[in-house]
Design an enzyme around this catalytic site. Structure first.
Site, short mmCIF file in Angstrom:
data_model
loop_
_atom_site.label_atom_id
_atom_site.label_comp_id
_atom_site.label_asym_id
_atom_site.label_seq_id
_atom_site.Cartn_x
_atom_site.Cartn_y
_atom_site.Cartn_z
NE ARG A 142 -4.30 -1.33 0.07
CZ ARG A 142 -4.41 -2.42 -0.68
NH1 ARG A 142 -3.42 -2.79 -1.47
NH2 ARG A 142 -5.54 -3.13 -0.66
CG HIS A 145 -3.21 -0.72 -6.75
ND1 HIS A 145 -3.61 -0.07 -5.60
CD2 HIS A 145 -3.15 -2.04 -6.41
CE1 HIS A 145 -3.79 -0.95 -4.62
NE2 HIS A 145 -3.51 -2.16 -5.09
CD GLU A 172 -2.99 3.24 -5.40
OE1 GLU A 172 -2.02 3.02 -4.65
OE2 GLU A 172 -3.83 2.41 -5.70
C1 GLV Z 1 -5.04 -5.12 -3.94
O1 GLV Z 1 -4.30 -4.23 -3.70
C2 GLV Z 1 -5.61 -5.97 -2.95
O2 GLV Z 1 -5.52 -5.67 -1.76
O3 GLV Z 1 -6.22 -6.99 -3.32
#
Ligand code: GLV
Length: 322
Positions: A238, A286, A267
């Protein structure tokens, strides 16, 4: 019999959608961009279930506006966007989608590691920008991967999968996690380190932690000051685990060599963010779990959680105990 009402904050793959529609009365936000917070609050007022993504902020005020809500089902393994403590207090079940994205995410973390080590992004730009005129002995030199030391921070499912990949590349693997995991050390061929020692020793550092009050800003100026000048940071966890300003300075001043980020803070990262002026940085949007198979299975798991939850059954993939 009336079907339970649910709100779904984004379109799901067809099979998952059909299963959901056969069990529930579905209202869906069918846009590319996330629904505004106020709209979710309005929509959940009469719903028994909410299926959401990590871009939706699910807080206590939203729950307070949803007296019938029994389940919050997130299509992701991470759930830092949901106030799980508040949900538990209200008896709302929270579910996530662990496991099915573990290997895809570790594959991608390793992809980023290799892309940063061997400067793949810069090399692609070099060719596309018309700069490739001859073979160069010192052109785009990168770092060795085999026999280098990888420091894994967080030895959960994805961290362990990363360790396996690294061992396959003949890397030395050290790890740090909240609690030492002696039973895994021999099996995976990894050694435990205190965090500061890992930072001092690793050539590559890959983050596999949840975002929490403990991990927010963990990679700050002090952490970067301990790292080697050749160190490469990989973040598929994250964004806010890394202090963006401190990262910028560490990369700009050569305190560390490179970073590869699948997740950022903020983000999405605005195109005019100064991080994007740095040559020694890879940023991708991401996508670590973004394979057809993973995303399909994640959607199906989230639907199963939602259907169980609206019927007052135990979730197959629960986050909390209610
Ligand atoms: C993606 O970042 C997830 O947490 O699945």
């Amino acid at each position: 019999m009336m079907k339970p009402k649910v709100f779904v904050t984004r379109h799901l793959p067809e099979a998952a959608m059909q299963k959901l529609q056969s069990a529930c009365e579905v209202e869906i936000w069918d846009e590319e961009f996330p629904p505004p917070y106020d709209l979710i609050v309005e929509k959940v007022a009469d719903k028994a279930g909410l299926l959401c993504l990590l871009t939706d902020q699910i807080d206590v005020n939203l729950m307070a506006a949803a007296p019938n809500l029994k389940v919050i089902s997130q299509v992701a393994v991470g759930f830092d966007n949901i106030d799980v403590v508040a949900a538990t207090k209200r008896g709302i079940a929270v579910g996530n989608t662990p496991g099915v994205l573990t290997d895809a995410t570790a594959d991608f973390a390793f992809t980023l590691l290799m892309a940063a080590a061997r400067r793949v992004g810069e090399a692609i730009d070099y060719v596309r920008d018309g700069k490739w005129e001859t073979w160069g002995l010192t052109l785009l030199l990168g770092q060795e991967i085999h026999a280098a030391t990888l420091g894994i921070v967080g030895l959960g499912r994805i961290g362990r999968a990363m360790a396996k990949r690294a061992r396959g590349f003949n890397m030395k693997v050290i790890y740090h996690s909240r609690s030492r995991k002696p039973e895994l050390e021999e099996m995976l061929g990894v050694e435990y380190r205190e965090l500061d020692d890992l930072l001092r020793e690793a050539d590559y550092i890959s983050l596999h932690l949840n975002l929490s009050d403990e991990t927010r800003g963990l990679f700050d100026a002090r952490a970067f000051s301990l790292m080697k000048p050749n160190a490469i940071l990989i973040n598929t966890a994250r964004g806010p685990i890394v202090d963006s300003e401190a990262l910028y300075l560490a990369l700009k001043t050569g305190q560390i060599a490179y970073a590869a980020l699948d997740v950022t803070d903020p983000e999405p990262l605005p195109v005019n963010d100064k991080l994007l002026t740095l040559p020694n940085l890879i940023v991708v949007p991401h996508i670590a779990s973004a394979t057809v198979a993973s995303r399909t299975q994640m959607s199906q798991m989230a639907v199963r959680n939602l259907i169980a939850g609206v019927h007052g059954e135990k979730l197959p993939f629960p986050v909390n105990a209610v």
